[in-house]
Scaffold this motif. Structure first.
Motif, mmCIF file in Angstrom:
data_model
loop_
_atom_site.group_PDB
_atom_site.id
_atom_site.type_symbol
_atom_site.label_atom_id
_atom_site.label_comp_id
_atom_site.label_asym_id
_atom_site.label_seq_id
_atom_site.Cartn_x
_atom_site.Cartn_y
_atom_site.Cartn_z
ATOM 1 N N GLY A 16 47.895 12.355 -21.446
ATOM 2 C CA GLY A 16 47.007 11.525 -22.263
ATOM 3 C C GLY A 16 47.773 10.773 -23.342
ATOM 4 N N LEU A 17 48.701 11.460 -23.993
ATOM 5 C CA LEU A 17 49.532 10.820 -25.010
ATOM 6 C C LEU A 17 50.391 9.718 -24.383
ATOM 7 C CD1 LEU A 17 50.516 10.717 -27.930
ATOM 8 C CD2 LEU A 17 52.186 12.483 -27.331
ATOM 9 N N HIS A 18 50.904 9.987 -23.184
ATOM 10 C CA HIS A 18 51.720 8.977 -22.531
ATOM 11 C C HIS A 18 50.886 7.766 -22.119
ATOM 12 C CE1 HIS A 18 54.361 7.082 -19.488
ATOM 13 N NE2 HIS A 18 55.183 7.238 -20.507
ATOM 14 N N VAL A 19 49.680 7.995 -21.664
ATOM 15 C CA VAL A 19 48.791 6.876 -21.322
ATOM 16 C C VAL A 19 48.533 6.024 -22.563
ATOM 17 C CG1 VAL A 19 46.445 6.290 -20.592
ATOM 18 C CG2 VAL A 19 47.747 7.994 -19.316
ATOM 19 N N LEU A 20 48.313 6.670 -23.698
ATOM 20 C CA LEU A 20 48.119 5.917 -24.949
ATOM 21 C C LEU A 20 49.368 5.126 -25.325
ATOM 22 C CD1 LEU A 20 46.146 8.475 -27.140
ATOM 23 C CD2 LEU A 20 45.287 6.352 -26.136
ATOM 24 N N ALA A 21 50.531 5.735 -25.180
ATOM 25 C CA ALA A 21 51.790 5.040 -25.492
ATOM 26 C C ALA A 21 51.972 3.823 -24.590
ATOM 27 C CB ALA A 21 52.973 5.998 -25.353
ATOM 28 N N TRP A 44 53.695 8.060 -13.186
ATOM 29 C CA TRP A 44 52.280 8.391 -13.032
ATOM 30 C C TRP A 44 51.926 8.710 -11.589
ATOM 31 C CZ3 TRP A 44 49.598 4.152 -16.491
ATOM 32 C CH2 TRP A 44 49.881 4.420 -17.826
ATOM 33 N N CYS A 84 53.099 -4.510 -34.640
ATOM 34 C CA CYS A 84 53.176 -3.051 -34.540
ATOM 35 C C CYS A 84 53.206 -2.458 -35.946
ATOM 36 C CB CYS A 84 54.452 -2.685 -33.768
ATOM 37 S SG CYS A 84 54.828 -0.929 -33.762
ATOM 38 N N ALA A 107 49.553 2.210 -22.976
ATOM 39 C CA ALA A 107 48.507 1.235 -23.292
ATOM 40 C C ALA A 107 48.897 0.417 -24.521
ATOM 41 C CB ALA A 107 47.169 1.950 -23.522
ATOM 42 N N TRP A 108 49.447 1.092 -25.533
ATOM 43 C CA TRP A 108 49.891 0.370 -26.726
ATOM 44 C C TRP A 108 51.003 -0.622 -26.359
ATOM 45 C CZ3 TRP A 108 48.406 -1.439 -31.035
ATOM 46 C CH2 TRP A 108 49.323 -1.949 -31.937
ATOM 47 N N THR A 155 50.334 16.507 -21.721
ATOM 48 C CA THR A 155 50.869 15.375 -22.488
ATOM 49 C C THR A 155 50.604 14.031 -21.825
ATOM 50 O OG1 THR A 155 53.058 15.464 -21.434
ATOM 51 C CG2 THR A 155 52.724 16.823 -23.403
ATOM 52 N N TYR A 188 59.850 6.196 -29.721
ATOM 53 C CA TYR A 188 58.675 5.702 -29.000
ATOM 54 C C TYR A 188 59.094 5.060 -27.673
ATOM 55 C CZ TYR A 188 55.102 2.511 -27.445
ATOM 56 O OH TYR A 188 54.220 1.819 -26.647
#
Length: 130
Positions: free
Chosen positions: A36-41, A107, A55, A43-44, A34, A17
């Protein structure tokens, strides 16, 4: 034995991760879907840094540690396996800023690659050869 293997798997997932957090934006240059997945990662990572949340991987890690009679991690995965290992503990704020800067740079590069006209950049195409 199963608990120890589980701990190893959870530690590996945590490192995967973190690796994806750092390079995922650059991977999206090649595989744009991918992002979108990176934005989620990312953001988390921001949420877990700002708010006192546990976590899910750390929760699982602690559950597995209890299964072999070890105490839970006192301050989480980063404090145990990253801080003091990859950088001195006194540089934690700088390390966080470095990671954030790398994510932001990836980004920005993604936007430039996907929308060169957005920044007034021109794209030139090589002449066709027959």
């Amino acid at each position: 034995m199963g608990y120890r293997v589980g701990i190893g798997v959870v530690v590996a997932l945590h490192y995967l991760y973190l690796g994806y957090l750092i390079v995922g934006g650059f991977l999206a240059w090649r595989w744009p879907r991918t992002i979108g997945l990176h934005v989620l990662a990312a953001a988390w990572a921001l949420v877990i840094t700002v708010f006192p949340l546990v976590c899910p991987l750390t929760w699982l890690h602690n559950w597995l540690r209890r299964g072999i009679g070890e105490p839970p991690l006192r301050h989480g995965f980063i404090a145990k396996y990253v801080t003091g290992v990859f950088y001195p503990a006194r540089y934690e704020p700088e390390a966080r800023m470095a990671v954030a800067s790398v994510v932001l740079a990836s980004w920005i590069g993604f936007v430039i690659i996907r929308r060169p006209g957005l920044l007034g950049l021109r794209t030139t195409r090589a002449p066709r050869t027959r």
